[in-house]
Design an enzyme around this catalytic site. Structure first.
Site, PDB file in Angstrom:
ATOM      1  N   ASN A 273     -11.849  -0.345  -5.182  1.00  0.00           N
ATOM      2  CA  ASN A 273     -12.069   0.758  -4.250  1.00  0.00           C
ATOM      3  C   ASN A 273     -12.922   1.794  -4.951  1.00  0.00           C
ATOM      4  O   ASN A 273     -12.639   2.152  -6.102  1.00  0.00           O
ATOM      5  CB  ASN A 273     -10.735   1.394  -3.843  1.00  0.00           C
ATOM      6  CG  ASN A 273      -9.863   0.439  -3.029  1.00  0.00           C
ATOM      7  OD1 ASN A 273     -10.322  -0.610  -2.589  1.00  0.00           O
ATOM      8  ND2 ASN A 273      -8.609   0.820  -2.834  1.00  0.00           N
TER       9      ASN A 273
ATOM     10  N   GLU B 237      -4.189  -0.255  -5.456  1.00  0.00           N
ATOM     11  CA  GLU B 237      -4.275   0.895  -6.359  1.00  0.00           C
ATOM     12  C   GLU B 237      -2.961   1.212  -7.070  1.00  0.00           C
ATOM     13  O   GLU B 237      -2.379   2.288  -6.855  1.00  0.00           O
ATOM     14  CB  GLU B 237      -4.762   2.136  -5.607  1.00  0.00           C
ATOM     15  CG  GLU B 237      -6.101   1.940  -4.913  1.00  0.00           C
ATOM     16  CD  GLU B 237      -6.682   3.238  -4.368  1.00  0.00           C
ATOM     17  OE1 GLU B 237      -5.940   4.238  -4.260  1.00  0.00           O
ATOM     18  OE2 GLU B 237      -7.877   3.260  -4.054  1.00  0.00           O
TER      19      GLU B 237
ATOM     20  N   HIS C 293       0.876  -1.168   0.000  1.00  0.00           N
ATOM     21  CA  HIS C 293       0.000   0.000   0.000  1.00  0.00           C
ATOM     22  C   HIS C 293       0.922   1.230   0.000  1.00  0.00           C
ATOM     23  O   HIS C 293       0.948   2.004   0.964  1.00  0.00           O
ATOM     24  CB  HIS C 293      -0.944  -0.044   1.199  1.00  0.00           C
ATOM     25  CG  HIS C 293      -2.187   0.788   1.054  1.00  0.00           C
ATOM     26  ND1 HIS C 293      -3.469   0.280   1.165  1.00  0.00           N
ATOM     27  CD2 HIS C 293      -2.345   2.110   0.798  1.00  0.00           C
ATOM     28  CE1 HIS C 293      -4.351   1.257   1.004  1.00  0.00           C
ATOM     29  NE2 HIS C 293      -3.702   2.393   0.790  1.00  0.00           N
TER      30      HIS C 293
ATOM     31  N   GLU D  47     -12.491  -0.860  -0.462  1.00  0.00           N
ATOM     32  CA  GLU D  47     -12.543   0.452   0.196  1.00  0.00           C
ATOM     33  C   GLU D  47     -13.764   1.210  -0.283  1.00  0.00           C
ATOM     34  O   GLU D  47     -14.048   1.244  -1.485  1.00  0.00           O
ATOM     35  CB  GLU D  47     -11.313   1.335  -0.140  1.00  0.00           C
ATOM     36  CG  GLU D  47     -10.041   0.934   0.550  1.00  0.00           C
ATOM     37  CD  GLU D  47      -8.859   1.837   0.172  1.00  0.00           C
ATOM     38  OE1 GLU D  47      -9.065   3.032  -0.130  1.00  0.00           O
ATOM     39  OE2 GLU D  47      -7.728   1.317   0.172  1.00  0.00           O
TER      40      GLU D  47
ATOM     41  N   TYR E 250     -14.895   5.600  -4.440  1.00  0.00           N
ATOM     42  CA  TYR E 250     -15.219   6.803  -3.668  1.00  0.00           C
ATOM     43  C   TYR E 250     -16.221   7.701  -4.376  1.00  0.00           C
ATOM     44  O   TYR E 250     -17.165   8.183  -3.774  1.00  0.00           O
ATOM     45  CB  TYR E 250     -13.939   7.582  -3.326  1.00  0.00           C
ATOM     46  CG  TYR E 250     -13.105   6.841  -2.306  1.00  0.00           C
ATOM     47  CD1 TYR E 250     -13.331   6.996  -0.943  1.00  0.00           C
ATOM     48  CD2 TYR E 250     -12.128   5.930  -2.711  1.00  0.00           C
ATOM     49  CE1 TYR E 250     -12.605   6.279  -0.002  1.00  0.00           C
ATOM     50  CE2 TYR E 250     -11.390   5.210  -1.771  1.00  0.00           C
ATOM     51  CZ  TYR E 250     -11.635   5.390  -0.421  1.00  0.00           C
ATOM     52  OH  TYR E 250     -10.925   4.671   0.510  1.00  0.00           O
TER      53      TYR E 250
HETATM   54  C1  GBH Z   1      -7.493   5.386  -1.422  1.00  0.00           C
HETATM   55  O1  GBH Z   1      -7.035   6.110  -2.495  1.00  0.00           O
HETATM   56  C2  GBH Z   1      -6.318   4.810  -0.714  1.00  0.00           C
HETATM   57  O2  GBH Z   1      -6.185   3.427  -0.977  1.00  0.00           O
HETATM   58  C3  GBH Z   1      -6.291   5.075   0.758  1.00  0.00           C
HETATM   59  O3  GBH Z   1      -5.031   4.817   1.267  1.00  0.00           O
HETATM   60  C4  GBH Z   1      -6.748   6.497   1.013  1.00  0.00           C
HETATM   61  O4  GBH Z   1      -6.608   6.866   2.348  1.00  0.00           O
HETATM   62  C5  GBH Z   1      -8.176   6.593   0.596  1.00  0.00           C
HETATM   63  O5  GBH Z   1      -8.369   6.176  -0.705  1.00  0.00           O
HETATM   64  C6  GBH Z   1      -8.764   7.997   0.733  1.00  0.00           C
HETATM   65  O6  GBH Z   1      -8.093   8.891  -0.102  1.00  0.00           O
HETATM   66  O7  GBH Z   1      -9.604  13.170 -10.044  1.00  0.00           O
HETATM   67  O8  GBH Z   1      -9.772  11.272 -11.378  1.00  0.00           O
HETATM   68  O9  GBH Z   1      -7.812  11.600  -9.972  1.00  0.00           O
HETATM   69  C7  GBH Z   1      -8.014   6.731  -3.294  1.00  0.00           C
HETATM   70  C8  GBH Z   1      -7.322   7.560  -4.334  1.00  0.00           C
HETATM   71  C9  GBH Z   1      -9.228   8.890  -4.852  1.00  0.00           C
HETATM   72  C10 GBH Z   1      -7.370   8.707  -6.361  1.00  0.00           C
HETATM   73  C11 GBH Z   1      -9.983   9.641  -5.919  1.00  0.00           C
HETATM   74  C12 GBH Z   1      -8.168   9.411  -7.398  1.00  0.00           C
HETATM   75  C13 GBH Z   1      -9.804  11.277  -7.602  1.00  0.00           C
HETATM   76  C14 GBH Z   1     -10.083  10.839  -8.978  1.00  0.00           C
HETATM   77  N1  GBH Z   1      -8.203   8.054  -5.371  1.00  0.00           N
HETATM   78  N2  GBH Z   1      -9.073  10.336  -6.759  1.00  0.00           N
HETATM   79  S1  GBH Z   1      -9.263  11.790 -10.169  1.00  0.00           S
END
Ligand code: GBH
Length: 457
Positions: free
Chosen positions: A284, A161, A116, A361, A286
Protein backbone atom coordinates in the site's frame (compact mmCIF):
# COMPACT_ATOMS: atom_id res chain seq x y z
CA UNK A 1 4.62 -0.57 -24.03
CA UNK A 2 1.82 -2.34 -22.24
CA UNK A 3 1.15 -3.93 -18.90
CA UNK A 4 1.52 -7.66 -18.33
CA UNK A 5 -1.29 -9.99 -19.39
CA UNK A 6 -3.80 -10.56 -16.64
CA UNK A 7 -2.90 -7.31 -14.86
CA UNK A 8 -5.62 -6.70 -12.28
CA UNK A 9 -7.35 -3.32 -12.21
CA UNK A 10 -9.15 -3.02 -8.95
CA UNK A 11 -10.63 -1.04 -6.12
CA UNK A 12 -10.31 -1.80 -2.43
CA UNK A 13 -12.37 -1.53 0.75
CA UNK A 14 -12.33 -3.02 4.26
CA UNK A 15 -15.14 -4.60 6.25
CA UNK A 16 -15.37 -2.27 9.22
CA UNK A 17 -15.02 0.80 7.01
CA UNK A 18 -18.01 -0.01 4.80
CA UNK A 19 -20.31 -2.74 6.10
CA UNK A 20 -22.21 -1.31 9.06
CA UNK A 21 -24.74 -3.88 10.36
CA UNK A 22 -22.62 -4.06 13.48
CA UNK A 23 -25.15 -6.03 15.50
CA UNK A 24 -26.84 -8.03 12.76
CA UNK A 25 -26.99 -11.73 11.96
CA UNK A 26 -24.91 -12.78 14.93
CA UNK A 27 -21.87 -10.52 14.45
CA UNK A 28 -19.85 -10.09 17.66
CA UNK A 29 -18.08 -6.85 18.54
CA UNK A 30 -14.53 -6.17 17.37
CA UNK A 31 -11.91 -3.94 18.94
CA UNK A 32 -12.98 -1.21 16.52
CA UNK A 33 -16.56 -1.26 17.85
CA UNK A 34 -15.23 -0.86 21.36
CA UNK A 35 -12.68 1.78 20.43
CA UNK A 36 -14.96 3.91 18.25
CA UNK A 37 -17.73 3.80 20.85
CA UNK A 38 -15.32 5.11 23.50
CA UNK A 39 -15.67 8.91 23.78
CA UNK A 40 -12.73 10.86 22.40
CA UNK A 41 -11.20 8.12 20.29
CA UNK A 42 -12.54 9.07 16.85
CA UNK A 43 -13.23 12.41 15.23
CA UNK A 44 -16.80 13.53 16.05
CA UNK A 45 -17.29 10.25 17.92
CA UNK A 46 -17.99 8.50 14.62
CA UNK A 47 -18.41 4.71 14.65
CA UNK A 48 -18.77 2.03 11.98
CA UNK A 49 -22.23 1.02 13.24
CA UNK A 50 -23.82 1.96 9.91
CA UNK A 51 -20.85 3.07 7.80
CA UNK A 52 -21.83 2.94 4.10
CA UNK A 53 -24.40 0.23 4.83
CA UNK A 54 -22.63 -2.04 2.34
CA UNK A 55 -23.97 -5.08 4.22
CA UNK A 56 -27.37 -4.20 2.76
CA UNK A 57 -26.30 -2.36 -0.39
CA UNK A 58 -23.69 -4.81 -1.67
CA UNK A 59 -25.63 -5.64 -4.86
CA UNK A 60 -25.66 -1.99 -5.88
CA UNK A 61 -21.94 -1.76 -5.05
CA UNK A 62 -21.08 -4.77 -7.18
CA UNK A 63 -23.08 -3.23 -10.03
CA UNK A 64 -20.99 -0.07 -9.70
CA UNK A 65 -17.81 -2.14 -9.83
CA UNK A 66 -18.99 -3.81 -13.02
CA UNK A 67 -19.77 -0.40 -14.50
CA UNK A 68 -16.30 0.87 -13.53
CA UNK A 69 -14.81 -2.04 -15.43
CA UNK A 70 -12.56 -3.29 -12.65
CA UNK A 71 -11.23 -6.82 -13.01
CA UNK A 72 -10.64 -7.37 -9.27
CA UNK A 73 -12.18 -6.25 -6.00
CA UNK A 74 -10.21 -6.26 -2.76
CA UNK A 75 -12.42 -6.54 0.33
CA UNK A 76 -11.91 -7.83 3.83
CA UNK A 77 -13.79 -10.41 5.86
CA UNK A 78 -14.98 -9.38 9.30
CA UNK A 79 -13.62 -12.04 11.67
CA UNK A 80 -16.23 -11.33 14.41
CA UNK A 81 -19.01 -11.57 11.80
CA UNK A 82 -18.00 -15.02 10.60
CA UNK A 83 -16.62 -16.53 13.83
CA UNK A 84 -18.27 -14.88 16.83
CA UNK A 85 -17.18 -16.69 19.97
CA UNK A 86 -14.82 -18.83 17.89
CA UNK A 87 -17.44 -20.86 16.04
CA UNK A 88 -18.53 -20.44 12.45
CA UNK A 89 -21.59 -18.23 11.96
CA UNK A 90 -23.36 -19.43 8.83
CA UNK A 91 -25.25 -16.17 8.24
CA UNK A 92 -22.01 -14.20 8.34
CA UNK A 93 -20.23 -16.57 5.97
CA UNK A 94 -23.20 -16.52 3.59
CA UNK A 95 -22.85 -12.78 3.18
CA UNK A 96 -19.32 -13.17 1.79
CA UNK A 97 -20.29 -16.24 -0.20
CA UNK A 98 -23.02 -14.28 -2.00
CA UNK A 99 -20.66 -11.36 -2.53
CA UNK A 100 -18.00 -13.62 -4.06
CA UNK A 101 -20.53 -15.25 -6.38
CA UNK A 102 -21.83 -11.87 -7.51
CA UNK A 103 -18.27 -10.71 -8.24
CA UNK A 104 -17.55 -13.83 -10.28
CA UNK A 105 -20.82 -13.42 -12.19
CA UNK A 106 -19.54 -9.99 -13.21
CA UNK A 107 -16.07 -11.20 -14.18
CA UNK A 108 -14.46 -9.57 -11.15
CA UNK A 109 -11.76 -11.53 -9.32
CA UNK A 110 -12.28 -11.58 -5.53
CA UNK A 111 -9.17 -10.60 -3.56
CA UNK A 112 -9.98 -11.32 0.09
CA UNK A 113 -8.16 -10.01 3.12
CA UNK A 114 -8.72 -11.98 6.31
CA UNK A 115 -7.74 -9.26 8.73
CA UNK A 116 -8.16 -5.54 8.18
CA UNK A 117 -7.84 -4.58 11.86
CA UNK A 118 -11.12 -5.83 13.34
CA UNK A 119 -9.97 -8.30 15.99
CA UNK A 120 -12.86 -9.98 17.85
CA UNK A 121 -13.15 -8.11 21.16
CA UNK A 122 -13.18 -11.41 23.06
CA UNK A 123 -9.65 -12.11 21.78
CA UNK A 124 -8.46 -8.67 22.87
CA UNK A 125 -9.97 -9.40 26.28
CA UNK A 126 -7.80 -12.52 26.34
CA UNK A 127 -4.68 -10.41 25.61
CA UNK A 128 -4.99 -9.46 21.94
CA UNK A 129 -2.06 -9.61 19.53
CA UNK A 130 0.55 -9.46 22.32
CA UNK A 131 -0.84 -12.87 23.37
CA UNK A 132 0.66 -15.77 21.39
CA UNK A 133 -2.53 -17.84 21.19
CA UNK A 134 -4.18 -15.13 19.05
CA UNK A 135 -1.94 -16.22 16.15
CA UNK A 136 -3.31 -19.77 16.40
CA UNK A 137 -6.91 -18.56 16.60
CA UNK A 138 -6.26 -16.57 13.41
CA UNK A 139 -5.01 -19.66 11.58
CA UNK A 140 -8.15 -21.58 12.58
CA UNK A 141 -10.31 -18.76 11.28
CA UNK A 142 -8.33 -18.67 8.02
CA UNK A 143 -8.86 -22.37 7.38
CA UNK A 144 -12.61 -22.06 8.01
CA UNK A 145 -12.83 -19.25 5.47
CA UNK A 146 -10.71 -21.20 3.00
CA UNK A 147 -13.11 -24.11 3.31
CA UNK A 148 -16.18 -21.89 2.93
CA UNK A 149 -15.04 -19.70 0.02
CA UNK A 150 -12.27 -21.87 -1.39
CA UNK A 151 -10.84 -21.20 -4.81
CA UNK A 152 -13.66 -18.87 -5.71
CA UNK A 153 -11.29 -16.35 -4.12
CA UNK A 154 -8.50 -15.44 -6.54
CA UNK A 155 -6.00 -14.15 -3.96
CA UNK A 156 -6.04 -14.74 -0.22
CA UNK A 157 -4.36 -12.05 1.84
CA UNK A 158 -3.79 -12.79 5.50
CA UNK A 159 -3.19 -9.37 7.05
CA UNK A 160 -3.58 -5.79 5.95
CA UNK A 161 -0.77 -3.55 7.21
CA UNK A 162 0.34 -5.38 10.35
CA UNK A 163 2.42 -2.28 11.14
CA UNK A 164 -0.78 -0.37 11.84
CA UNK A 165 -2.23 -3.22 13.93
CA UNK A 166 0.88 -3.50 16.07
CA UNK A 167 2.25 0.02 16.31
CA UNK A 168 -0.77 2.29 15.86
CA UNK A 169 -2.88 -0.07 17.98
CA UNK A 170 -0.52 -1.03 20.80
CA UNK A 171 2.22 1.67 20.85
CA UNK A 172 0.70 4.96 19.64
CA UNK A 173 -2.81 4.05 20.80
CA UNK A 174 -4.44 5.98 17.96
CA UNK A 175 -6.03 2.83 16.58
CA UNK A 176 -7.91 0.09 18.41
CA UNK A 177 -7.33 -1.25 20.98
CA UNK A 178 -5.72 2.06 21.97
CA UNK A 179 -2.86 0.76 24.09
CA UNK A 180 0.42 2.63 24.52
CA UNK A 181 2.94 -0.04 25.47
CA UNK A 182 5.98 -0.31 23.16
CA UNK A 183 6.89 -3.83 24.28
CA UNK A 184 3.31 -5.01 23.72
CA UNK A 185 3.59 -3.51 20.23
CA UNK A 186 6.80 -5.39 19.39
CA UNK A 187 5.27 -8.59 20.76
CA UNK A 188 2.15 -7.96 18.69
CA UNK A 189 4.30 -7.45 15.58
CA UNK A 190 5.90 -10.83 16.13
CA UNK A 191 2.59 -12.58 16.72
CA UNK A 192 1.20 -10.99 13.55
CA UNK A 193 4.15 -12.41 11.57
CA UNK A 194 3.53 -15.77 13.21
CA UNK A 195 -0.20 -15.53 12.52
CA UNK A 196 0.49 -14.82 8.86
CA UNK A 197 2.82 -17.82 8.55
CA UNK A 198 0.50 -20.22 10.34
CA UNK A 199 -2.59 -19.04 8.47
CA UNK A 200 -1.02 -18.82 5.03
CA UNK A 201 0.48 -22.32 5.24
CA UNK A 202 -2.71 -23.84 6.65
CA UNK A 203 -4.84 -22.14 3.99
CA UNK A 204 -2.65 -23.42 1.18
CA UNK A 205 -2.19 -26.91 2.56
CA UNK A 206 -5.58 -27.64 4.09
CA UNK A 207 -8.03 -25.55 2.11
CA UNK A 208 -7.01 -23.67 -1.03
CA UNK A 209 -3.92 -25.02 -2.81
CA UNK A 210 -4.81 -23.39 -6.13
CA UNK A 211 -5.38 -19.76 -5.05
CA UNK A 212 -2.64 -17.17 -4.70
CA UNK A 213 -1.41 -16.43 -1.17
CA UNK A 214 -0.32 -13.04 0.01
CA UNK A 215 0.04 -10.41 2.71
CA UNK A 216 -0.24 -6.62 2.40
CA UNK A 217 2.27 -4.28 4.03
CA UNK A 218 2.33 -0.50 4.29
CA UNK A 219 6.02 -0.10 3.62
CA UNK A 220 7.21 3.31 4.69
CA UNK A 221 9.06 4.82 1.76
CA UNK A 222 11.79 6.54 3.73
CA UNK A 223 14.02 9.38 2.62
CA UNK A 224 16.59 11.43 4.47
CA UNK A 225 19.68 10.84 6.53
CA UNK A 226 20.88 7.20 6.20
CA UNK A 227 21.08 6.45 9.95
CA UNK A 228 17.53 7.72 10.48
CA UNK A 229 16.32 5.78 7.42
CA UNK A 230 17.98 2.64 8.75
CA UNK A 231 16.42 2.88 12.20
CA UNK A 232 12.92 3.75 11.12
CA UNK A 233 13.17 1.19 8.30
CA UNK A 234 14.05 -1.54 10.81
CA UNK A 235 11.00 -1.03 13.03
CA UNK A 236 8.50 -0.21 10.30
CA UNK A 237 9.49 -2.25 7.21
CA UNK A 238 12.10 -4.89 7.91
CA UNK A 239 10.41 -6.04 11.14
CA UNK A 240 7.83 -7.59 8.81
CA UNK A 241 9.54 -7.94 5.42
CA UNK A 242 12.61 -9.78 6.71
CA UNK A 243 10.93 -12.59 8.66
CA UNK A 244 8.22 -12.92 5.99
CA UNK A 245 10.85 -13.44 3.27
CA UNK A 246 13.00 -15.87 5.23
CA UNK A 247 15.66 -13.58 6.65
CA UNK A 248 14.54 -13.64 10.26
CA UNK A 249 14.47 -10.48 12.40
CA UNK A 250 17.14 -7.91 11.48
CA UNK A 251 20.05 -7.73 13.91
CA UNK A 252 19.99 -3.92 13.99
CA UNK A 253 16.34 -3.97 15.09
CA UNK A 254 17.18 -6.26 18.01
CA UNK A 255 20.01 -3.86 18.96
CA UNK A 256 17.89 -0.72 18.65
CA UNK A 257 15.21 -2.19 20.92
CA UNK A 258 17.52 -4.05 23.36
CA UNK A 259 16.75 -1.62 26.19
CA UNK A 260 13.06 -2.54 25.88
CA UNK A 261 13.05 -6.28 25.26
CA UNK A 262 15.25 -9.32 24.66
CA UNK A 263 12.72 -10.62 22.10
CA UNK A 264 12.24 -13.82 24.14
CA UNK A 265 8.71 -13.96 22.71
CA UNK A 266 10.31 -15.21 19.46
CA UNK A 267 10.51 -18.99 19.94
CA UNK A 268 12.61 -21.50 18.03
CA UNK A 269 11.02 -22.13 14.67
CA UNK A 270 8.82 -19.01 14.64
CA UNK A 271 10.88 -17.19 12.04
CA UNK A 272 10.72 -20.23 9.74
CA UNK A 273 6.95 -20.40 10.27
CA UNK A 274 6.54 -16.72 9.38
CA UNK A 275 8.34 -17.28 6.06
CA UNK A 276 5.43 -19.06 4.36
CA UNK A 277 5.78 -19.08 0.57
CA UNK A 278 4.43 -15.81 -0.85
CA UNK A 279 2.91 -15.84 -4.33
CA UNK A 280 2.66 -12.08 -4.33
CA UNK A 281 3.39 -9.25 -1.87
CA UNK A 282 0.75 -6.56 -1.53
CA UNK A 283 2.05 -3.05 -0.96
CA UNK A 284 0.00 0.00 0.00
CA UNK A 285 1.45 3.37 -0.92
CA UNK A 286 0.20 6.84 -0.07
CA UNK A 287 3.21 9.10 0.46
CA UNK A 288 6.91 9.13 1.37
CA UNK A 289 8.30 9.77 4.86
CA UNK A 290 11.19 12.16 5.46
CA UNK A 291 13.41 11.52 8.51
CA UNK A 292 16.58 12.80 10.17
CA UNK A 293 18.46 12.30 13.39
CA UNK A 294 17.35 15.09 15.69
CA UNK A 295 20.22 17.42 16.58
CA UNK A 296 18.79 18.09 20.04
CA UNK A 297 18.56 21.81 19.33
CA UNK A 298 16.18 22.56 16.48
CA UNK A 299 12.50 22.43 17.31
CA UNK A 300 11.15 18.88 16.94
CA UNK A 301 9.18 18.20 13.77
CA UNK A 302 6.05 16.08 13.54
CA UNK A 303 4.60 13.31 11.49
CA UNK A 304 1.33 11.47 11.50
CA UNK A 305 1.05 9.55 14.74
CA UNK A 306 4.27 11.07 15.96
CA UNK A 307 3.16 14.31 17.53
CA UNK A 308 5.16 15.92 20.26
CA UNK A 309 4.10 14.67 23.64
CA UNK A 310 2.05 11.82 22.18
CA UNK A 311 3.06 8.19 22.24
CA UNK A 312 5.09 7.30 19.15
CA UNK A 313 4.43 4.32 16.89
CA UNK A 314 8.14 4.29 16.01
CA UNK A 315 9.38 2.17 18.88
CA UNK A 316 13.11 2.49 19.51
CA UNK A 317 13.40 5.60 17.33
CA UNK A 318 13.71 8.24 20.04
CA UNK A 319 15.94 10.97 18.65
CA UNK A 320 14.58 10.60 15.12
CA UNK A 321 12.74 13.52 13.66
CA UNK A 322 9.88 13.18 11.18
CA UNK A 323 9.89 16.14 8.81
CA UNK A 324 7.20 17.59 6.67
CA UNK A 325 8.08 18.03 3.03
CA UNK A 326 7.20 21.02 0.87
CA UNK A 327 4.61 20.70 -1.89
CA UNK A 328 0.97 19.70 -2.01
CA UNK A 329 -0.66 17.67 0.74
CA UNK A 330 -3.89 15.68 0.90
CA UNK A 331 -6.69 16.30 3.40
CA UNK A 332 -4.87 13.84 5.68
CA UNK A 333 -1.87 16.18 5.65
CA UNK A 334 0.14 13.60 3.74
CA UNK A 335 2.49 14.84 1.03
CA UNK A 336 1.57 14.14 -2.60
CA UNK A 337 4.63 12.64 -4.23
CA UNK A 338 4.29 9.93 -6.88
CA UNK A 339 8.03 9.48 -7.36
CA UNK A 340 7.99 7.76 -3.97
CA UNK A 341 5.87 4.97 -5.43
CA UNK A 342 8.26 4.46 -8.33
CA UNK A 343 11.28 4.46 -5.99
CA UNK A 344 9.60 2.06 -3.59
CA UNK A 345 8.83 -0.42 -6.38
CA UNK A 346 12.35 -0.17 -7.80
CA UNK A 347 13.79 -0.65 -4.31
CA UNK A 348 11.74 -3.80 -3.78
CA UNK A 349 12.91 -5.22 -7.10
CA UNK A 350 16.51 -4.56 -6.09
CA UNK A 351 16.25 -5.84 -2.49
CA UNK A 352 13.77 -8.71 -2.95
CA UNK A 353 14.32 -9.94 -6.51
CA UNK A 354 11.82 -12.47 -7.74
CA UNK A 355 9.00 -11.40 -5.45
CA UNK A 356 5.90 -10.43 -7.47
CA UNK A 357 4.14 -7.30 -6.23
CA UNK A 358 0.63 -5.94 -6.25
CA UNK A 359 -0.32 -2.36 -5.33
CA UNK A 360 -3.21 -3.19 -3.03
CA UNK A 361 -3.97 0.42 -2.04
CA UNK A 362 -3.22 3.83 -3.47
CA UNK A 363 -5.37 6.92 -3.30
CA UNK A 364 -6.04 10.17 -1.52
CA UNK A 365 -8.48 12.06 0.66
CA UNK A 366 -9.49 15.50 -0.58
CA UNK A 367 -12.41 17.75 0.21
CA UNK A 368 -15.19 17.56 -2.37
CA UNK A 369 -15.53 20.29 -4.96
CA UNK A 370 -19.21 20.31 -5.82
CA UNK A 371 -19.86 21.38 -9.39
CA UNK A 372 -22.89 23.52 -10.32
CA UNK A 373 -24.34 20.65 -12.35
CA UNK A 374 -24.37 18.21 -9.43
CA UNK A 375 -21.02 16.72 -10.41
CA UNK A 376 -18.32 16.16 -7.85
CA UNK A 377 -15.22 17.66 -9.33
CA UNK A 378 -12.38 16.01 -7.44
CA UNK A 379 -9.61 17.30 -9.66
CA UNK A 380 -6.97 16.77 -6.96
CA UNK A 381 -7.83 13.09 -6.71
CA UNK A 382 -7.70 12.71 -10.49
CA UNK A 383 -4.27 14.36 -10.57
CA UNK A 384 -3.10 12.10 -7.74
CA UNK A 385 -4.29 8.95 -9.53
CA UNK A 386 -2.91 10.06 -12.89
CA UNK A 387 0.54 10.74 -11.43
CA UNK A 388 0.66 7.51 -9.43
CA UNK A 389 -0.50 5.38 -12.36
CA UNK A 390 2.26 6.97 -14.45
CA UNK A 391 4.82 6.28 -11.70
CA UNK A 392 3.72 2.66 -11.52
CA UNK A 393 4.03 2.30 -15.29
CA UNK A 394 7.54 3.76 -15.28
CA UNK A 395 8.53 1.23 -12.63
CA UNK A 396 7.06 -1.63 -14.68
CA UNK A 397 8.04 -0.58 -18.18
CA UNK A 398 11.38 1.10 -17.66
CA UNK A 399 12.36 -0.47 -14.34
CA UNK A 400 11.25 -4.03 -15.01
CA UNK A 401 9.34 -4.31 -11.73
CA UNK A 402 6.95 -7.28 -11.60
CA UNK A 403 3.64 -5.62 -10.60
CA UNK A 404 0.55 -7.79 -11.03
CA UNK A 405 -2.21 -5.33 -10.20
CA UNK A 406 -3.32 -1.92 -8.95
CA UNK A 407 -6.17 -1.24 -6.51
CA UNK A 408 -7.49 2.25 -5.94
CA UNK A 409 -8.29 3.11 -2.32
CA UNK A 410 -11.16 3.34 -2.12
CA UNK A 411 -14.23 2.25 -4.07
CA UNK A 412 -16.44 4.32 -1.75
CA UNK A 413 -16.11 7.06 0.80
CA UNK A 414 -16.00 5.24 4.13
CA UNK A 415 -15.20 5.20 7.85
CA UNK A 416 -11.62 6.50 7.88
CA UNK A 417 -10.68 4.99 11.27
CA UNK A 418 -9.76 7.64 13.84
CA UNK A 419 -10.83 10.35 11.35
CA UNK A 420 -14.35 8.96 11.08
CA UNK A 421 -16.43 10.15 8.12
CA UNK A 422 -14.64 13.46 7.89
CA UNK A 423 -12.02 12.31 5.37
CA UNK A 424 -13.20 10.96 2.04
CA UNK A 425 -11.04 8.60 -0.03
CA UNK A 426 -13.78 7.28 -2.35
CA UNK A 427 -14.06 7.27 -6.11
CA UNK A 428 -17.76 7.12 -5.34
CA UNK A 429 -19.31 9.67 -3.01
CA UNK A 430 -21.52 8.45 -0.17
CA UNK A 431 -24.21 10.65 1.38
CA UNK A 432 -24.14 9.34 4.95
CA UNK A 433 -27.61 10.67 5.73
CA UNK A 434 -29.27 8.60 3.00
CA UNK A 435 -26.63 6.08 1.95
CA UNK A 436 -26.95 7.36 -1.61
CA UNK A 437 -23.93 6.74 -3.89
CA UNK A 438 -22.80 9.22 -6.56
CA UNK A 439 -19.82 8.90 -8.90
CA UNK A 440 -17.16 11.54 -8.50
CA UNK A 441 -15.28 12.70 -11.60
CA UNK A 442 -12.42 10.46 -10.43
CA UNK A 443 -14.61 7.38 -10.87
CA UNK A 444 -15.20 8.37 -14.49
CA UNK A 445 -11.50 9.06 -14.87
CA UNK A 446 -10.57 5.64 -13.44
CA UNK A 447 -13.08 3.89 -15.69
CA UNK A 448 -11.50 5.60 -18.71
CA UNK A 449 -8.00 4.77 -17.54
CA UNK A 450 -8.88 1.09 -17.14
CA UNK A 451 -10.56 0.93 -20.51
CA UNK A 452 -7.37 2.30 -22.06
CA UNK A 453 -5.16 -0.25 -20.36
CA UNK A 454 -4.01 2.16 -17.70
CA UNK A 455 -3.11 4.94 -20.09
CA UNK A 456 -5.48 7.72 -19.08
CA UNK A 457 -6.52 10.41 -21.57
C1 GBH B 1 -4.53 2.41 4.91
O1 GBH B 1 -3.73 2.73 5.98
C2 GBH B 1 -5.57 1.45 5.38
O2 GBH B 1 -5.28 0.13 4.95
C3 GBH B 1 -6.97 1.84 5.02
O3 GBH B 1 -7.87 1.10 5.77
C4 GBH B 1 -7.13 3.33 5.20
O4 GBH B 1 -8.45 3.74 5.03
C5 GBH B 1 -6.25 4.00 4.20
O5 GBH B 1 -4.94 3.58 4.30
C6 GBH B 1 -6.25 5.53 4.30
O6 GBH B 1 -5.76 5.94 5.54
O7 GBH B 1 3.80 9.34 9.59
O8 GBH B 1 5.22 7.58 9.05
O9 GBH B 1 3.20 7.16 10.34
C7 GBH B 1 -2.68 3.63 5.72
C8 GBH B 1 -2.00 3.95 7.01
C9 GBH B 1 -0.92 5.92 6.22
C10 GBH B 1 -0.15 4.77 8.18
C11 GBH B 1 0.29 6.81 6.29
C12 GBH B 1 1.05 5.64 8.19
C13 GBH B 1 1.71 8.00 7.75
C14 GBH B 1 3.12 7.59 7.79
N1 GBH B 1 -0.75 4.67 6.86
N2 GBH B 1 0.72 6.94 7.64
S1 GBH B 1 3.88 7.94 9.30
Amino acid sequence: MSLPDGFLWGAATAAYQIEGAADEDGRAPSIWDTFSRTPGKTLNGDTGDVATDHYHRWREDVAAMADLGISAYRFSISWPRVMPGGTVNRKGVDFYSRLVDALLDNGIAPVATLYHWDLPQELEDAGGWPERSTAFRFAEYAVQMGKALGDRVHTWTTLNEPWCSAFLGYAAGVHAPGRTDPVAALTAAHHLNLAHGLASRALREEAVPSALHSITLNLHHLRGEPEAVRRVGAVSNRVFLDPLTGRGYPADLLDDTAALTDWAFVRDGDEKTAAAPLDVLGVNYYSPTLVRTWDGVSPRANADGHKQGAATPFVGCEGIDFLDQPGPHTAMGWPVDATGLEEMLLGLRRDRPGLPLMITENGAAFADEPGPDGRIRDRDRIAYLRDHLAAMRRAIEAGGVDVRGYFAWSLLDNFEWAYGYDRRFGLIHVDYATGERRWKDSAHFYKDAISRGGDPP
